[in-house]
Design a protein around this motif. Structure first.
Motif, mmCIF file in Angstrom:
data_model
loop_
_atom_site.group_PDB
_atom_site.id
_atom_site.type_symbol
_atom_site.label_atom_id
_atom_site.label_comp_id
_atom_site.label_asym_id
_atom_site.label_seq_id
_atom_site.Cartn_x
_atom_site.Cartn_y
_atom_site.Cartn_z
ATOM 1 N N ASP A 283 0.844 -1.182 0.000
ATOM 2 C CA ASP A 283 0.000 0.000 0.000
ATOM 3 C C ASP A 283 0.887 1.242 0.000
ATOM 4 O O ASP A 283 2.122 1.148 0.003
ATOM 5 C CB ASP A 283 -0.923 -0.028 1.228
ATOM 6 N N ARG A 284 0.291 2.416 0.017
ATOM 7 C CA ARG A 284 1.033 3.677 -0.032
ATOM 8 C C ARG A 284 2.038 3.756 1.115
ATOM 9 O O ARG A 284 1.862 3.112 2.173
ATOM 10 C CB ARG A 284 0.070 4.859 0.039
ATOM 11 N N ILE A 285 3.090 4.505 0.913
ATOM 12 C CA ILE A 285 4.189 4.518 1.870
ATOM 13 C C ILE A 285 3.759 5.055 3.226
ATOM 14 O O ILE A 285 4.296 4.651 4.267
ATOM 15 C CB ILE A 285 5.395 5.292 1.302
ATOM 16 N N GLU A 286 2.784 5.935 3.266
ATOM 17 C CA GLU A 286 2.327 6.483 4.544
ATOM 18 C C GLU A 286 1.755 5.400 5.464
ATOM 19 O O GLU A 286 1.721 5.584 6.695
ATOM 20 C CB GLU A 286 1.270 7.568 4.317
ATOM 21 N N ASP A 287 1.317 4.279 4.905
ATOM 22 C CA ASP A 287 0.801 3.169 5.696
ATOM 23 C C ASP A 287 1.864 2.112 5.964
ATOM 24 O O ASP A 287 1.548 1.020 6.478
ATOM 25 C CB ASP A 287 -0.397 2.536 4.998
ATOM 26 N N ASN A 288 3.108 2.413 5.649
ATOM 27 C CA ASN A 288 4.248 1.521 5.884
ATOM 28 C C ASN A 288 5.330 2.351 6.580
ATOM 29 O O ASN A 288 6.175 2.974 5.934
ATOM 30 C CB ASN A 288 4.726 0.916 4.570
ATOM 31 N N GLU A 289 5.264 2.357 7.897
ATOM 32 C CA GLU A 289 5.871 3.443 8.670
ATOM 33 C C GLU A 289 7.397 3.476 8.641
ATOM 34 O O GLU A 289 7.983 4.559 8.534
ATOM 35 C CB GLU A 289 5.346 3.381 10.105
ATOM 36 N N PHE A 290 8.077 2.341 8.765
ATOM 37 C CA PHE A 290 9.537 2.375 8.713
ATOM 38 C C PHE A 290 10.028 2.947 7.388
ATOM 39 O O PHE A 290 10.936 3.781 7.347
ATOM 40 C CB PHE A 290 10.133 0.966 8.895
ATOM 41 N N ALA A 291 9.431 2.491 6.282
ATOM 42 C CA ALA A 291 9.829 2.982 4.963
ATOM 43 C C ALA A 291 9.584 4.473 4.830
ATOM 44 O O ALA A 291 10.399 5.210 4.260
ATOM 45 C CB ALA A 291 9.079 2.216 3.877
ATOM 46 N N ASP A 292 8.470 4.936 5.358
ATOM 47 C CA ASP A 292 8.125 6.360 5.282
ATOM 48 C C ASP A 292 9.109 7.202 6.078
ATOM 49 O O ASP A 292 9.604 8.233 5.595
ATOM 50 C CB ASP A 292 6.701 6.552 5.804
ATOM 51 N N VAL A 293 9.406 6.784 7.299
ATOM 52 C CA VAL A 293 10.342 7.537 8.144
ATOM 53 C C VAL A 293 11.731 7.560 7.506
ATOM 54 O O VAL A 293 12.410 8.610 7.495
ATOM 55 C CB VAL A 293 10.389 6.933 9.558
#
Length: 271
Positions: free
Chosen positions: A147-157
């Motif tokens: 799903d979108r990166i905002e829902d995949n927290e480690f990757a987003d940070v």
């Protein structure tokens, strides 16, 4: 949009680091999920595309009955070499193959399965058409995408931290590829263009991503994925990039064992 060659290069140290760090952190929960769904279909012959280092292959090897034939393919031979070296609890045929030009006969598999590989296909409709071609009538194409990166927290940070380290040219691999193919309408359009019937199954599944430390999570992304190629192209230090991401993850999730949300879509299309 064409996918840069560096985005699909899993070579050098990446396969080993990917397998050691990233697989347990984000791939294993969905591997077990996909394997259970494949086993429920009771197939006699299964093809896996974009098998990577074999996390789904190993899960299917455990879940499928002994009589089911399992063929696992990937475009990158170093990833398959790592998978084969790790081994499986039952025989698996490993074969280098391009998902857009599958070297198999028409209507020769009951199930085609692909975990987190569709995002890397330069022409997804072409790859889906190949999956459909090799499926028997009534066969199932089962795959998942992040799903979108905002829902995949480690990757987003990590992505936000690297943008601060490289403000003039931020590395965007994680946004562009792993988390760049999550729109349901786009996915359904690509499947329709490949000849699959309308209204495929589409289920959003959240899970937890766990790592032993903020450093382990940062290291997994910076050195165990093609994000490494972007850091290197910017003449960046892997140690510095990892340290910046580690600090950002620690601020958000703590300094001990870390735990964050991950989310993916599981898609089921029937021939």
């Amino acid at each position: 949009m064409a996918i840069p060659a560096s985005d699909i290069q899993f070579a050098g140290s990446i396969p080993a680091l990917y397998d050691e760090y990233l697989v347990p952190m984000i791939f294993e929960p969905y591997a077990a999920e996909l394997a259970a769904r494949v086993a429920a279909l009771a197939p006699s012959r299964v093809l896996e595309t974009a098998a990577g280092t074999g996390v789904v292959t190993r899960a299917m090897a455990r879940a499928l009955p002994a009589g089911a034939e399992l063929i696992a393919t990937d475009l990158n031979q170093p990833m398959l070499d790592r998978a084969a070296a790790t081994g499986t609890p039952r025989p698996v045929h490993w074969q280098q193959a391009d998902a857009m030009q599958l070297p198999f006969e028409d209507a020769s598999f009951d199930v085609v399965v692909c975990q987190f590989g569709a995002m890397f296909f330069p022409d997804r409709a072409a790859a889906y058409a190949q999956a459909r071609r090799v499926l028997r009538p009534g066969g199932v194409f089962l795959f998942d995408v992040w799903d979108r990166i905002e829902d995949n927290e480690f990757a987003d940070v990590a992505t936000q931290a690297l943008a601060e380290l490289f403000p003039s040219d931020p590395p965007r691999f994680l946004v562009r590829v792993p988390h760049g193919y999550h729109d349901r309408q786009v996915i359904e359009r690509d499947l329709a263009n490949a000849g699959f019937a309308a209204n495929p199954g589409f289920e959003t599944v959240a899970a937890r991503s766990r790592a032993a430390s903020a450093h382990a999570a940062a290291f997994a992304y910076c050195e165990g994925t093609p994000l490494r190629n972007e850091i290197e192209a910017r003449s960046g230090s892997f140690a510095e990039a990892t340290a910046v991401c580690e600090a950002a993850i620690a601020r958000r999730f703590g300094t001990g064992p870390v735990d964050s949300k991950i989310q993916a879509h599981i898609v089921t299309a029937r021939r």
